[in-house]
Design a protein around this motif. Structure first.
Motif, mmCIF file in Angstrom:
data_model
loop_
_atom_site.group_PDB
_atom_site.id
_atom_site.type_symbol
_atom_site.label_atom_id
_atom_site.label_comp_id
_atom_site.label_asym_id
_atom_site.label_seq_id
_atom_site.Cartn_x
_atom_site.Cartn_y
_atom_site.Cartn_z
ATOM 1 N N TYR A 14 0.832 -1.203 0.000
ATOM 2 C CA TYR A 14 0.000 0.000 0.000
ATOM 3 C C TYR A 14 0.867 1.254 0.000
ATOM 4 C CZ TYR A 14 -2.778 3.810 1.789
ATOM 5 O OH TYR A 14 -3.352 5.039 1.958
ATOM 6 N N LEU A 42 0.694 4.108 -2.781
ATOM 7 C CA LEU A 42 0.092 5.352 -2.301
ATOM 8 C C LEU A 42 0.443 6.597 -3.118
ATOM 9 C CD1 LEU A 42 -1.639 6.601 0.010
ATOM 10 C CD2 LEU A 42 0.497 6.929 1.263
ATOM 11 N N ARG A 60 -7.544 6.080 -4.271
ATOM 12 C CA ARG A 60 -6.782 5.772 -3.056
ATOM 13 C C ARG A 60 -7.648 4.987 -2.076
ATOM 14 N NH1 ARG A 60 -3.155 10.277 -0.492
ATOM 15 N NH2 ARG A 60 -1.943 9.629 -2.287
#
Length: 121
Positions: free
Chosen positions: A90, A94, A102
């Motif tokens: 993640y 990101l 997101r």
């Protein structure tokens, strides 16, 4: 798409849906097929809808593992390993996401992590 129809027909005509686990798996396959079809579009909204269908499919797959029972010990062991690994992925993704995408990445990574932990349990 003919492949999806044949695959789903085969799953439906077999004994797959004659159990609670099979019913969850069958609905997961249907939701995954809808998600795949939505991803064929270049429209970002369709992609997001497809990701939502995949999320629902993974919830069905989690249900399939739960109805046959899981080992709490193995579930926890898996979660301890999968959680940090998912967080690393993640954090890598990101910077390339924003807004709704997101949120989809966060939600989807949690769903996949839970599914893997349930499968391990």
């Amino acid at each position: 798409n003919a492949e999806y129809g044949g695959f789903l027909y085969l799953a439906r005509s077999s004994s797959l849906v004659n159990s609670d686990q099979g019913t969850y798996l069958f609905w997961g396959l249907i939701l995954s097929a809808v998600g795949d079809v939505m991803l064929l579009s270049l429209n970002p909204v369709h992609f997001q809808i497809g990701a939502f269908f995949f999320l629902l499919a993974h919830i069905m797959y989690c249900g399939a593992f739960l109805v046959i029972g899981i080992s709490f010990k193995w579930f926890c062991f898996s979660a301890v390993i999968i959680g940090p690994a998912s967080f690393i992925v993640y954090r890598y993704i990101l910077p390339y996401t924003s807004g709704l995408m997101r949120k989809l990445v966060i939600t989807y990574s949690i769903a996949i992590s839970w599914m893997v932990a349930f499968a391990s349990g």
